[in-house]
Design an enzyme around this catalytic site. Sequence first.
Site, short mmCIF file in Angstrom:
data_model
loop_
_atom_site.label_atom_id
_atom_site.label_comp_id
_atom_site.label_asym_id
_atom_site.label_seq_id
_atom_site.Cartn_x
_atom_site.Cartn_y
_atom_site.Cartn_z
N MET A 167 -43.46 -12.05 20.90
CA MET A 167 -44.51 -12.91 21.42
C MET A 167 -44.90 -12.53 22.85
O MET A 167 -46.09 -12.50 23.19
CB MET A 167 -44.05 -14.37 21.36
CG MET A 167 -45.15 -15.38 21.65
SD MET A 167 -46.40 -15.48 20.35
CE MET A 167 -45.51 -16.46 19.14
N SER A 168 -43.92 -12.23 23.69
CA SER A 168 -44.21 -11.81 25.06
C SER A 168 -44.98 -10.48 25.06
O SER A 168 -45.90 -10.29 25.86
CB SER A 168 -42.91 -11.66 25.85
OG SER A 168 -42.24 -12.89 25.94
N THR A 214 -39.29 -19.90 13.87
CA THR A 214 -40.32 -19.53 14.83
C THR A 214 -40.40 -20.62 15.89
O THR A 214 -39.62 -21.56 15.89
CB THR A 214 -41.69 -19.36 14.13
OG1 THR A 214 -42.20 -20.66 13.77
CG2 THR A 214 -41.56 -18.50 12.88
N CYS A 215 -41.38 -20.50 16.77
CA CYS A 215 -41.49 -21.49 17.84
C CYS A 215 -41.91 -22.86 17.32
O CYS A 215 -41.74 -23.86 18.00
CB CYS A 215 -42.48 -21.03 18.91
SG CYS A 215 -44.15 -20.75 18.29
N ASN A 216 -42.44 -22.91 16.10
CA ASN A 216 -42.85 -24.23 15.59
C ASN A 216 -42.42 -24.51 14.15
O ASN A 216 -43.00 -25.37 13.49
CB ASN A 216 -44.38 -24.41 15.71
CG ASN A 216 -45.16 -23.28 15.08
OD1 ASN A 216 -44.71 -22.66 14.12
ND2 ASN A 216 -46.32 -22.98 15.64
N GLN A 252 -42.96 -12.38 11.88
CA GLN A 252 -41.78 -13.25 11.88
C GLN A 252 -41.16 -13.33 10.48
O GLN A 252 -39.94 -13.38 10.34
CB GLN A 252 -42.18 -14.63 12.40
CG GLN A 252 -42.58 -14.59 13.87
CD GLN A 252 -43.40 -15.78 14.31
OE1 GLN A 252 -44.08 -16.42 13.51
NE2 GLN A 252 -43.35 -16.09 15.60
N GLY A 291 -40.00 -12.35 29.59
CA GLY A 291 -39.55 -12.05 28.24
C GLY A 291 -40.20 -10.77 27.76
O GLY A 291 -41.27 -10.37 28.24
N ALA A 292 -39.53 -10.08 26.82
CA ALA A 292 -40.07 -8.83 26.29
C ALA A 292 -39.95 -8.77 24.78
O ALA A 292 -39.93 -7.69 24.19
CB ALA A 292 -39.37 -7.63 26.93
N GLY A 293 -39.86 -9.94 24.14
CA GLY A 293 -39.82 -10.00 22.68
C GLY A 293 -41.21 -9.84 22.07
O GLY A 293 -42.17 -9.48 22.77
#
Length: 451
Positions: free
Chosen positions: A196-197, A49-51, A120, A192-194
Amino acid sequence: MSLLVVGLSHRTAPVSVLERASLPTDTQVKLLQDSLAAEPATEAAVLATCNRIELYADVDKFHAGVAELSTLLAQHSGVGLEELTPYLYVHYEDRAVHHLFSVACGLDSMVVGEGQILAQIKDALAQGQELHTAGRLLNDLFQQSLRVGKRAHSETGIDRAGQSLVTFGLEQLAAGAAVDAWAKRKRALVIGAGSMSSLAAATLARAGVDEIVIANRTAARADRLVQILTEPGGTGVTARAVDMGAVADELARADVVVSCTGATGLVLTAADVEAALYGRKAPLALLDLAMPRDIDAAVHRLGGVRLVDIESLAEASADAPMAADVDQVRTIVSDEVAAFGAAQRAAHITPTVVALRAMAADVVSSEVARLEGRLPDLDEKQRAEVTRTVRRVVDKLLHAPTVRVKQLASEPGGAGYADALRELFDLDPQTVAAVSRADLNDTDGVGRGRV
């Protein structure tokens, strides 16, 4: 069960290291394939993930597994092993289960209680299933973690302890004002279109922005997100899709920008943002949720811009209040870990019990056939009654010990009962292994259907 997790997260590593160690999807695939090619691992899954970046595996040797997984993480992340090692954490068996369940409940998130992590985890499981790197253990583990996470959110107020990363980021941009009031009549650009976006776009739409522009490298995904945002009966927001070449023009018109792509380089440089500021009076709000970052950190030095990124979110969330519900969630996690361990230990002995009963059935069939040879005058009814009687005797003799051994095997330290059964009844190890493989194939099929 020999579950091992090796990873790093916002709790152990600075954002600069997490940013460099991020794993694009194609790199994750190669990491999973190489993990199975390594001797200690028989199953593998990646939660990126992002973190956080975590590699889960079923291993037969602890120390060899830690060394191999750490090396593979370093190789595929591009961060040297010596530099990466101080930031790595290792969890094994029940502690590894406890860790994933805590992650699923949002207890280990940057913003405690956020629910985005469940999607996720689901993606990580789906990837492992698609690549056939997730076997029985990881299928069971990840599916149970999803159930535990949903239970925590439905039975407690953990949602009150924090918000999604998107909401928390928008609150930081609003600087104390209510997000709904701050967002009114603003134009938003979402890059972005994932997942989170998409969440960011939906959140901005509900907050009341006038317009949302979606920029994405794949036009079809941007068009699909626009379609979802503008469905009849929705928020009534105006939305349109543009290609990435139009970002500079849209940036000059936007009031708020959210970026979360999988790009390996910067999407917006400081020069891009500075050019967009020319001639404008209203401040520009930027939210960068990507890892590695999409927006140049040098933007912080520009006047008329407020940038919130993963690093500033980490600092802000450190002071976020903890709800009393967190203790209740921790109790749920502890109970679920114990239940999962008991179920896994009980499942470990099941193939041995099945093999034992199969051997008993073979003995019954053999003895009935021998009896028919010695007493050929028995009619069909008599033969059937003798067969049923012998089978009942064997079933009754085996019932109590097999039920009891499953109960004992589910308790801590019960793994040795399967070995004892195999030794006492001289069971063929290959027969037991064949039962395990058949059971695993069934589990894989069911598992894929549930995700």
